[in-house]
Design an enzyme around this catalytic site. Structure first.
Site, PDB file in Angstrom:
ATOM      1  N   ASP A 432       0.824  -1.214   0.000  1.00  0.00           N
ATOM      2  CA  ASP A 432       0.000   0.000   0.000  1.00  0.00           C
ATOM      3  C   ASP A 432       0.861   1.268   0.000  1.00  0.00           C
ATOM      4  O   ASP A 432       2.070   1.216   0.214  1.00  0.00           O
ATOM      5  CB  ASP A 432      -0.881  -0.039   1.255  1.00  0.00           C
ATOM      6  CG  ASP A 432      -2.169   0.751   1.097  1.00  0.00           C
ATOM      7  OD1 ASP A 432      -2.426   1.275   0.004  1.00  0.00           O
ATOM      8  OD2 ASP A 432      -2.930   0.828   2.086  1.00  0.00           O
ATOM      9  N   GLU A 435       2.446   7.342  -1.990  1.00  0.00           N
ATOM     10  CA  GLU A 435       2.146   8.696  -2.508  1.00  0.00           C
ATOM     11  C   GLU A 435       2.438   9.812  -1.520  1.00  0.00           C
ATOM     12  O   GLU A 435       2.290  10.978  -1.862  1.00  0.00           O
ATOM     13  CB  GLU A 435       0.650   8.855  -2.857  1.00  0.00           C
ATOM     14  CG  GLU A 435      -0.111   7.672  -3.356  1.00  0.00           C
ATOM     15  CD  GLU A 435      -0.492   6.676  -2.281  1.00  0.00           C
ATOM     16  OE1 GLU A 435      -0.089   6.852  -1.114  1.00  0.00           O
ATOM     17  OE2 GLU A 435      -1.178   5.702  -2.605  1.00  0.00           O
ATOM     18  N   ASP A 500      -8.859   3.280  -3.589  1.00  0.00           N
ATOM     19  CA  ASP A 500     -10.019   3.299  -2.689  1.00  0.00           C
ATOM     20  C   ASP A 500     -11.241   3.943  -3.334  1.00  0.00           C
ATOM     21  O   ASP A 500     -11.440   5.153  -3.209  1.00  0.00           O
ATOM     22  CB  ASP A 500      -9.666   4.088  -1.425  1.00  0.00           C
ATOM     23  CG  ASP A 500      -8.469   3.484  -0.688  1.00  0.00           C
ATOM     24  OD1 ASP A 500      -8.090   2.339  -0.993  1.00  0.00           O
ATOM     25  OD2 ASP A 500      -7.932   4.170   0.202  1.00  0.00           O
TER      26      ASP A 500
END
Ligand SMILES: *[C@@H]1O[C@H](CO)[C@@H](O)[C@H](O)[C@H]1NC(C)=O
Ligand SMILES: *[C@@H]1O[C@H](CO)[C@@H](O)[C@H](O)[C@H]1NC(C)=O
Ligand SMILES: *[C@@H]1O[C@H](CO)[C@@H](O)[C@H](O)[C@H]1NC(C)=O
Ligand SMILES: *[C@@H]1O[C@H](CO)[C@@H](O)[C@H](O)[C@H]1NC(C)=O
Ligand SMILES: *[C@@H]1O[C@H](CO)[C@@H](O)[C@H](O)[C@H]1NC(C)=O
Ligand SMILES: *[C@@H]1O[C@H](CO)[C@@H](O)[C@H](O)[C@H]1NC(C)=O
Length: 732
Positions: A432, A435, A500
């Site tokens: 995950d 960013e 998401d």
């Protein structure tokens, strides 16, 4: 030194034309430099790519001030442009068989302000444009690429709102995609109001990439990790702004077809390795709550007939109760209290059922954990301006970020994956984040600034995962899936997922948005992606009361049958959201869909193989196979799944019918065998469980497709060995 300007001839005159063989494709590619009455033009294989005139210079240089603030992975740019100078005057400085060097100046002033070298080395199939500003006060440049009115442009990495990028501007900056992503919806408005502008916008994405593909059959890629803005809102040029630099490198290539164009970019950018075989056997079920709960979910699923390939336990590290709710404890170690005996259960699941257990990791460490303390002690975390460990707010806890530019830290984090994850038997994980690297006030081991490295961070993160898996000898058996990306991700990641989504039917942030996301990522060179079945973000607060409905879950699951990987996620509010295990009817419906996904696997594997060997994405825009069909360039909510399927997922609520477009040819409706001759706009029945899908009448997979379409709830499927390998048959 400027050699005298080549005399301007009266009319359009070809000054130089040469052809050469390319190594990549056995086609001569011609590079043409043509002087015009008021400038010049450069073409590659007959495709005009650069055009310069005093009215529309191809290069601007400038200076500005940009303040970047960040909040939970969202980045806000405050801009002040100090100066922008159009370099309308030029001198040809040198001209050879394979390159032209041009000096640029302002019309009024004799000072040389920039030099651009455009070359086409024989060893490469692409054209290189290198622009260097000699003016001292330059921190950005704008390069114009020639455009035509009816041209379509795609790519930009993973774009959720617009597949055709024409008419808009796209900042290339990896960040949270935002919650809502459409400034005209109430949801986005409220999220902006109450969560510091976290609503996002049409261009916000985890995986931006400074690459675009033109329907004029060329791709253009800005090399490097700088902040770039690609502006496609002009009729006669595309303007690419490149920040924080006084030099830039842009690559351009042409191909005879759109399909080869997409493939040729992957020759440069890299291609992912094959997915592990086991992933095709059924769904990866996202479950949580400890060893016993994991096994109970598995038992419940298989008792209802679900085909399961994996169990994804993101909470293998344990949980942390915070003011915000339950969060994972970001300290990447097996929590033996929550998951007693996990290592043994992993072995048994794999041995007895070919079911694989997956975990979760990201490049951040909770400062409460011992991993962070070890990393900080060794100087492995990103530092702040005071040279202490930088601690970043991740909502309700603070984290250190592993310094991926520090070779020792990189090796150490790899060993964490190898030992703590692969070492206990995990066959995959969500890799995950990637960013969040702040831009200012960060000190990195390699001396680069946060702004320079920010867009590179996801690539380094992917590279780390890849090396860990390779060094453990597990490539091809282990899968990790990522959301953050950039150019280069395709060669390091094994699989992407769409990040998401909201648990809704919105265009900009719902199930619909995963379609342009897959298409744009596919043409940008990463052809393997999937999404959280049912979406992720619920906002159970009034007036939104956004929770996942059973209808959304089922629509999402039926669409996932026609993607490379089928994986569920409980979402951020598991108890309030519909789950595959919520009721027996949902379990029965999931059983049928996961069987369909599993039986389709021969076909899926062929598509994965195409991604791996040629770069052709699994989910493809229609124009890759129907380049002469103008409609094919305008479709963003349906796709081809390989050469044989047209898939048009239902992404709105309460639909009993659905409209789609079929290009030329004979098409068979998947669910009842009716033949339709395209091109045609058709309306089909679309009850839940029947994704609108057609296949080509001359597909060699017709028998397999008929088997899949005929699967009913309650059918049993089993493997039979045939001359063509293992096939599955299903009967009541
Ligand atoms: C950037 O920040 C500085 C210092 O806080 C401030 O003086 C300047 O006005 C800001 N510029 C912009 C464009 O926001
Ligand atoms: C593109 O940039 C990367 C990283 O900066 C560099 O290694 C590579 O050589 C560049 N490619 C070309 C063709 O210039
Ligand atoms: C393990 O997980 C449990 C439950 O989530 C938690 O209470 C406990 O603190 C965790 N232990 C460690 C060592 O992280
Ligand atoms: C944004 O929302 C408006 C209003 O609901 C809708 O008309 C529009 O199509 C949406 N745009 C995108 C890009 O999703
Ligand atoms: C869908 O149908 C339900 C039940 O009939 C209704 O409450 C809901 O408003 C409908 N939604 C839309 C978008 O039409
Ligand atoms: C098959 O489905 C299509 C689309 O819903 C419908 O138009 C057609 O009548 C059906 N044909 C049969 C034989 O049921």
């Amino acid at each position: 030194m400027i050699i005298p300007r080549i005399s301007r001839m009266a009319a359009y005159l070809v000054v130089c034309l040469f052809a050469m063989m390319t190594s990549a494709q056995n086609q001569p590619k011609t590079f043409t430099f043509t002087q015009t009455s008021d400038g010049f033009m450069i073409s590659l294989s007959g495709v005009k790519v650069l055009e310069h005139s005093s009215q529309s210079p191809m290069l601007y240089i400038g200076l500005g001030e940009t303040n970047i603030t960040t909040f939970h992975g969202n980045f806000y740019f405050n801009e002040y442009l100090i100066e922008r100078r159009g370099l309308a005057a030029y001198e040809v400085m040198s001209l050879t068989d394979i390159s032209v060097q041009i000096g640029f100046k302002e019309v009024e002033s004799p000072a040389l302000l920039a030099v651009v070298t455009i070359s086409r080395p024989t060893t490469r199939s692409f054209l290189t444009i290198e622009a260097t500003a000699t003016a001292r006060t330059t921190d950005r440049m704008w390069l114009r690429i020639a455009a035509e009115k009816d041209e379509h442009v795609y790519g930009g990495g993973e774009q959720f709102s617009h597949f055709d990028l024409r008419g808009r501007s796209f900042p290339i900056w990896t960040r949270e995609q935002g919650v809502g992503r459409n400034k005209s919806t109430l949801l986005t408005f409220l999220v902006d109001q109450y969560m510091k502008d976290a609503g996002g916008n049409y261009h916000t994405t985890y995986f931006p990439q400074s690459t675009f593909f033109s329907s004029r059959k060329f791709w253009c890629h800005v090399n490097g990790s700088n902040y770039v803005v690609m502006d496609f809102s002009h009729e006669t040029f595309h303007e690419i702004e490149i920040r924080d630099t006084s030099s830039a490198k842009v690559l351009i290539n042409t191909s005879p077809s759109m399909l080869e164009l997409v493939q040729s970019f992957t020759d440069f950018n890299g291609r992912p390795p094959p997915l592990p075989d086991w992933i095709h056997n059924g769904a990866i079920l996202g479950v949580q709550g400890g060893t016993q709960k994991m096994l109970d979910y598995y038992k419940q699923a298989t008792a209802s007939g679900l085909k399961v390939s994996g169990l994804w336990i993101q909470d293998w590290v344990g949980r942390l109760t915070t003011s915000f709710g339950d969060r994972l404890f970001w300290n990447w170690k097996w929590n033996q209290t929550l998951y007693p005996n996990l290592d043994q259960e992993i072995i048994a699941l794999r041995r007895d059922h070919d079911v694989h257990v997956l975990g979760y990791i990201n490049p951040n460490m909770n400062i409460e954990g011992d991993m962070y303390k070890e990393a900080a002690g060794k100087g492995y975390v990103v530092k702040n301006a005071q040279n202490g460990p930088l601690q970043v707010n991740f909502g309700d806890f603070f984290c250190g970020i592993v310094d991926l530019t520090n070779p020792e830290a990189f090796e150490w984090y790899k060993s964490v994956i190898k030992t703590n994850m692969i070492g206990i038997g995990l066959d995959g994980w969500m890799a995950d984040f990637g960013e969040y690297l702040p831009t200012d006030g960060v000190v990195l081991h390699n001396g680069m600034s946060g702004r320079e490295v920010h867009n590179l961070w996801p690539v380094l993160w992917a590279k780390l995962n890849r090396e860990a898996v390779e060094e453990a000898g597990k490539m091809g058996q282990v899968v990790y899936f990522m959301r953050a990306g950039a150019a280069g991700t395709a060669k390091y990641s094994t699989l992407m997922w769409a990040g998401d989504q909201n648990v809704d039917f919105s265009y900009a942030d719902g199930l619909a948005s995963t379609i342009p996301a897959a298409l744009s990522m596919g043409v940008s060179g990463m052809g393997l992606t999937h999404f959280d079945v049912g979406g992720y973000t619920a906002i159970p607060l009034p007036p939104l009361n956004l929770v996942r409905t059973k209808e959304l879950l089922l629509r999402s699951a039926e669409a996932a049958v026609f993607t490379p990987v089928f994986r569920t996620h409980e979402g951020n509010q598991p108890k309030l959201c519909a789950q595959f295990y919520s009721d027996q009817d949902t379990l029965n419906k999931f059983a049928r869909l996961t069987k369909m996904f599993s039986v389709l696997q021969q076909y899926t594997k062929q598509l994965v193989n195409e991604v791996v060997t040629s770069g052709t994405p699994a989910q493809r825009p229609l124009f890759l196979h129907y380049p002469d069909d103008a409609r094919a360039y305008e479709i963003q909510y349906q796709y081809m799944y390989g050469r044989d399927f047209i898939v048009a997922p239902v992404f709105l609520e309460n639909q009993s019918q659905w409209n789609l477009y079929l290009p030329a040819g004979k098409w068979i409706f998947f669910w009842n065998g009716t033949t339709v001759t395209g091109p045609a706009d058709v309306t089909v029945d679309a009850p839940i469980g029947q994704t609108p899908v057609f296949f080509r009448s001359d597909s060699t997979w017709t028998n397999l497709f008929k088997t899949v379409a005929a699967i009913k709830e309650g059918d049993e499927c089993s493997r039979v060995s045939t001359g063509d390998g293992d096939l599955q048959t299903c009967r009541p």
